[in-house]
Write a protein that holds these residues in place. Structure first.
Motif, PDB file in Angstrom:
ATOM      1  N   UNK B  68       0.640  -0.986   0.006  1.00 33.27           N
ATOM      2  CA  UNK B  68      -0.174  -0.020  -0.073  1.00 33.27           C
ATOM      3  C   UNK B  68       0.885   1.260  -0.052  1.00 33.27           C
ATOM      4  N   UNK B  69       1.930   1.379   0.860  1.00 37.48           N
ATOM      5  CA  UNK B  69       2.806   2.503   0.898  1.00 37.48           C
ATOM      6  C   UNK B  69       3.387   2.252  -0.225  1.00 37.48           C
ATOM      7  N   UNK B  70       3.864   1.482  -0.944  1.00 36.77           N
ATOM      8  CA  UNK B  70       4.522   1.569  -2.390  1.00 36.77           C
ATOM      9  C   UNK B  70       3.898   2.215  -3.286  1.00 36.77           C
ATOM     10  N   UNK B  93      -5.122   1.187  -5.113  1.00 39.98           N
ATOM     11  CA  UNK B  93      -5.428   0.736  -3.660  1.00 39.98           C
ATOM     12  C   UNK B  93      -6.211  -0.669  -3.914  1.00 39.98           C
ATOM     13  N   UNK B  94      -7.491  -0.387  -5.037  1.00 35.84           N
ATOM     14  CA  UNK B  94      -7.914  -1.758  -5.402  1.00 35.84           C
ATOM     15  C   UNK B  94      -7.156  -2.629  -5.977  1.00 35.84           C
ATOM     16  N   UNK B  95      -6.427  -2.434  -6.864  1.00 36.24           N
ATOM     17  CA  UNK B  95      -5.441  -3.658  -7.547  1.00 36.24           C
ATOM     18  C   UNK B  95      -4.462  -4.242  -6.441  1.00 36.24           C
ATOM     19  N   UNK B  96      -3.950  -3.382  -5.344  1.00 38.77           N
ATOM     20  CA  UNK B  96      -3.230  -4.146  -4.519  1.00 38.77           C
ATOM     21  C   UNK B  96      -4.162  -5.140  -3.425  1.00 38.77           C
ATOM     22  N   UNK B  97      -5.368  -4.401  -3.147  1.00 41.10           N
ATOM     23  CA  UNK B  97      -6.308  -5.203  -2.169  1.00 41.10           C
ATOM     24  C   UNK B  97      -6.633  -6.609  -2.899  1.00 41.10           C
ATOM     25  N   UNK B 102      -5.655 -11.952   0.905  1.00 46.56           N
ATOM     26  CA  UNK B 102      -5.679 -12.493   2.397  1.00 46.56           C
ATOM     27  C   UNK B 102      -5.071 -11.458   3.313  1.00 46.56           C
ATOM     28  N   UNK B 103      -3.721 -10.825   2.621  1.00 49.35           N
ATOM     29  CA  UNK B 103      -2.907  -9.992   3.569  1.00 49.35           C
ATOM     30  C   UNK B 103      -3.621  -8.746   3.794  1.00 49.35           C
ATOM     31  N   UNK B 104      -4.417  -8.184   2.971  1.00 48.76           N
ATOM     32  CA  UNK B 104      -5.224  -6.840   3.079  1.00 48.76           C
ATOM     33  C   UNK B 104      -6.223  -7.221   3.887  1.00 48.76           C
TER      34      UNK B 104
END
Lengths: 200, 200
Positions: B68-70, B93-97, B102-104
């Motif tokens: 997320x910070x990346x 943010x949606x793509x990372x989520x 599972x991590x998010x």
């Protein structure tokens, strides 16, 4: 003191205590013992009011569901353009969520392990479908964008509205920078329909 | 068979199993015994990799937080109008989520009982503040509406994005009416910036 407290107990106050305990411990993690301690009355007194914790859950989620379905029967949800009715329903959903915060919070946490939980999930889905149908009608009338699939849009809008239970604290409302009920309802209606972008 | 499985174990696969167990049982409700059973390796083998379950939690939420910070360091999040950068960040943010589901999901369920959980909540708040600052800058540049208070708007937008973890199932994506990652990211970006109303 104990007698005085017992005398003031009504099914309504018992329900309100039970909802708090269900939210804190989870429904599965709550025993009649927990409810008895939190309410400050004996288990047999609780059984005087209800058959057990599942009846308390059913009454609690029914209260939230009745309020939500009640919105759809209100005049402004039945008369006018679909987009206008949808906007009314979205705003009223936020109002009901804030007015019945613990009951709606519990409804949103229901997971489906018991008959009552499965019934509540089914009723929630039915409500979602009713709102999705309104969105579909608004798209058909040309007032709502059609480049986002109806079911996906419904999920995202419900996601925004339901997320309010995660941070809204009535005691902070109006004071110390907390948003009031009206401010939250206005914000949701503006963002859901107009988005962040400034109208140019 | 057991030997073969043990041989294939790496800190990475252990982490992935631990995250599933944490999500299913809750972090508090997970013991080293549960992790050992789910991973199919002995507790001492787990202790060979990590000091205990809190280290697994820290590694798991770090992975989500780092991703997320990346986003904020990526070029499109640093260059251009604040509104353009904000739109880029929302979409990413949606793509990372979705990519780190599972991590998010675990990060969003952290409650704050241990040092690691409090640290994760603090980092989440920091990320929220960074995005809120971008929204504030976009409002100052005149590209974003100013009739919804910045903190409230940030909460509602995060609410919409974060709610995706409640219903998105990768296995359904693309097939049987399930929305694909791209479709979800597009839908969120459209709704967050333009809302439901058809541009007229």
């Amino acid at each position: 003191m104990t007698t005085a407290r017992r005398d003031t107990y009504t099914p309504e106050t018992l329900l309100s205590v039970a909802v708090q305990v269900f939210i804190e411990r989870g429904y599965d993690g709550t025993s009649m013992e927990h409810l008895s301690k939190a309410a400050g009355i004996s288990k047999s007194s609780i059984y005087h009011h209800v058959t057990g914790k599942e009846e308390l859950l059913r009454r609690a989620v029914s209260r939230a569901l009745d309020e939500l379905f009640g919105i759809l029967d209100e005049e402004d949800a039945r008369v006018g353009s679909a987009a206008g009715r949808l906007e009314y329903v979205v705003r009223r959903m936020v109002e009901v969520l804030l007015a019945e915060l613990p009951y709606v919070t519990l409804l949103l946490r229901v997971r489906g392990n018991t008959g009552t939980e499965r019934w509540a999930l089914e009723r929630r889905r039915e409500f979602d479908h009713r709102v999705a149908a309104l969105l579909k009608a608004a798209a058909a009338e040309g007032d709502v964008r059609t480049d986002v699939e109806v079911r996906l849009a419904t999920r995202l809008v419900f996601g925004m509205i339901n997320s309010i239970v995660e941070w809204y604290r009535p005691e902070a409302a109006g004071g110390r920078g907390g948003a009031g009920e009206r401010e939250v309802a206005d914000a949701v209606a503006r963002l859901v329909f107009g988005g962040l972008r400034k109208a140019s």
